[in-house]
Design an enzyme around this catalytic site. Sequence first.
Site, short mmCIF file in Angstrom:
data_model
loop_
_atom_site.label_atom_id
_atom_site.label_comp_id
_atom_site.label_asym_id
_atom_site.label_seq_id
_atom_site.Cartn_x
_atom_site.Cartn_y
_atom_site.Cartn_z
N HIS A 1 1.01 -1.17 -0.25
CA HIS A 1 -0.06 -0.13 -0.03
C HIS A 1 0.77 1.21 0.03
CE1 HIS A 1 -3.81 2.13 1.22
NE2 HIS A 1 -2.90 3.04 1.32
N HIS B 1 1.09 5.31 -2.24
CA HIS B 1 0.67 6.19 -3.22
C HIS B 1 1.85 6.79 -4.06
CE1 HIS B 1 -3.41 6.56 -1.28
NE2 HIS B 1 -2.71 6.01 -0.15
N GLN C 1 -9.85 9.58 -4.74
CA GLN C 1 -9.21 10.16 -3.36
C GLN C 1 -10.32 11.16 -2.91
OE1 GLN C 1 -5.96 10.60 -1.65
NE2 GLN C 1 -7.67 11.11 -0.46
N HIS D 1 -9.61 2.07 0.80
CA HIS D 1 -9.34 2.72 2.04
C HIS D 1 -10.40 2.95 2.88
CE1 HIS D 1 -5.75 4.43 -0.16
NE2 HIS D 1 -5.48 5.14 0.77
N GLU E 1 -10.80 5.25 7.42
CA GLU E 1 -9.51 5.87 7.99
C GLU E 1 -9.70 7.22 8.69
OE1 GLU E 1 -6.76 7.21 4.72
OE2 GLU E 1 -4.95 7.40 6.14
N ASP F 1 2.48 3.58 3.00
CA ASP F 1 1.41 4.14 2.47
C ASP F 1 2.13 5.45 1.78
OD1 ASP F 1 -1.17 5.34 2.25
OD2 ASP F 1 -1.44 5.98 4.41
N TRP G 1 0.54 13.65 3.11
CA TRP G 1 -0.04 12.96 4.44
C TRP G 1 1.02 12.77 5.37
CZ3 TRP G 1 -1.64 12.52 -0.63
CH2 TRP G 1 -2.95 12.49 -0.75
N1 17E Z 1 -4.86 9.44 0.73
C1 17E Z 1 -5.66 8.96 1.58
O1 17E Z 1 -6.99 9.17 1.83
N2 17E Z 1 -5.09 8.33 2.94
C2 17E Z 1 -4.00 8.35 2.91
N3 17E Z 1 -3.35 7.91 3.90
C3 17E Z 1 -3.00 8.83 1.90
C4 17E Z 1 -3.85 9.30 0.97
C5 17E Z 1 -1.65 8.75 1.95
FE FE2 Z 2 -3.33 5.12 1.46
#
Ligand code: 17E
Ligand code: FE2
Length: 415
Positions: free
Chosen positions: A60, A62, A155, A213, A216, A312, A318
């Site tokens: 995982h 980006h 996103q 995702h 989170e 990540d 982030w």
């Molecule tokens: N985008 C998101 O929604 N959550 C993350 N942890 C990252 C990008 C890195």
């Molecule tokens: Fe992520």
Amino acid sequence: MNQLINARLRGRSGLFSLRWADGLISAITAQTDTLPAPEITNATLDAGGKLVIPPLVEPHIHLDAALTAGEPHWNLSGTLFEGIERWAERKTLVTHEDTKSRAHHTIRLLAAHGIQHVRTHVDVTDPGLGALKAMLEVRDEARALIDLQIVAFPQEGIESFANGRALMTEAVALGADVVGGIPHFENTRDQGVSSVHFLMDLAERHNRLVDVHCDETDDPNSRFLEVLAEVTRVHGMGARVTASHTTAMGSYDNAYCSKLFRLLKQAGLSFISCPTESIHLQGRFDSYPKRRGLTRVPELDRADLNVCFAQDSIVDPWYPLGNGNILRILDAGLHICHMLGFDDLQRCLDFVTDHSAQAMALDEGYGIEVGRPANLVLLSAESDYELLRTQGHALVSIRHGKVIMRRTMGEVVLA
Ligand code: 17E
Ligand code: FE2
């Protein structure tokens, strides 16, 4: 080179010799004794009794956002949502070459740490799908170093973003390997639920993997995991579905979790925790006591659910740090998750190797067995525990039988 001697293999006692031909492992032989260091060093690698494992895995990351921290603004609050806002600014500046060069640079950082399998989320909430088109090229260009899975990652939402569903569908048609989602970011709970139904249906129709995702957040009311798990159970897709982050599980109460875990077991999906990222982004609305903001890693593991660790981010809106070293993430994760007990120390590499390979559904493409690709990594220690304790490294990475990375450790001499 076509042979490795004096190798220690995880889960087996004694030393082994490995041979390969045409990029595939052709023999694994138990040695009765340590073999003398080879004379023809370019044909034989002497592991010297250290561990040889299949490659480390980054399940995982980006890559499309990597190496953009501070461009044009830094994430000052340290929250996930400010990260998304800062990225939305940077996204307007993205070009094809910019995405490709940052991704290739980051892939070299990963390969330098013995990683050969990578799953990257790529932001498809962009009317031109620019980052996706760039990353599809990178997937081919980077084959000498890594196998890359591309997730179509919305996103800014599927239901909450203009043409979100059409963009996801187009991303799959263009060649994304995995369908993503972000239900906790959708504007309403109903939209979060419908986004999960949409993305699971898209994946099933096009025979793609799924990695969402999911939850989170520290919000204990964010409960999209139960929706994802139930659809997974009903459609029998457990081996192909992963829930990433699920940090809200760290805030669920135990009564809800005991019910939830029953469903998770029936669904059989995988989990990915990003411990350095989550300890940094979560807990931001707490004073003290302050939550750790991670999912329930040891509890998932004890329940025989598949769970693994990932990086990540590397230097993005982030998370400002990161160097490609997944072993650093393992170290942090085991600390944060209270997993430094004796039994976990003996098998901690599971969380950055076999478990991650299972989440990515690598199947026969992974593992030290005759007939599988000769993808092998020599580590600097003889056991999982010693590697962790010494903050060891991948020293040699062999891919399809060819050395793609060698690392020399610095030497310290005390008077
Ligand atoms: N985008 C998101 O929604 N959550 C993350 N942890 C990252 C990008 C890195
Ligand atoms: Fe992520």
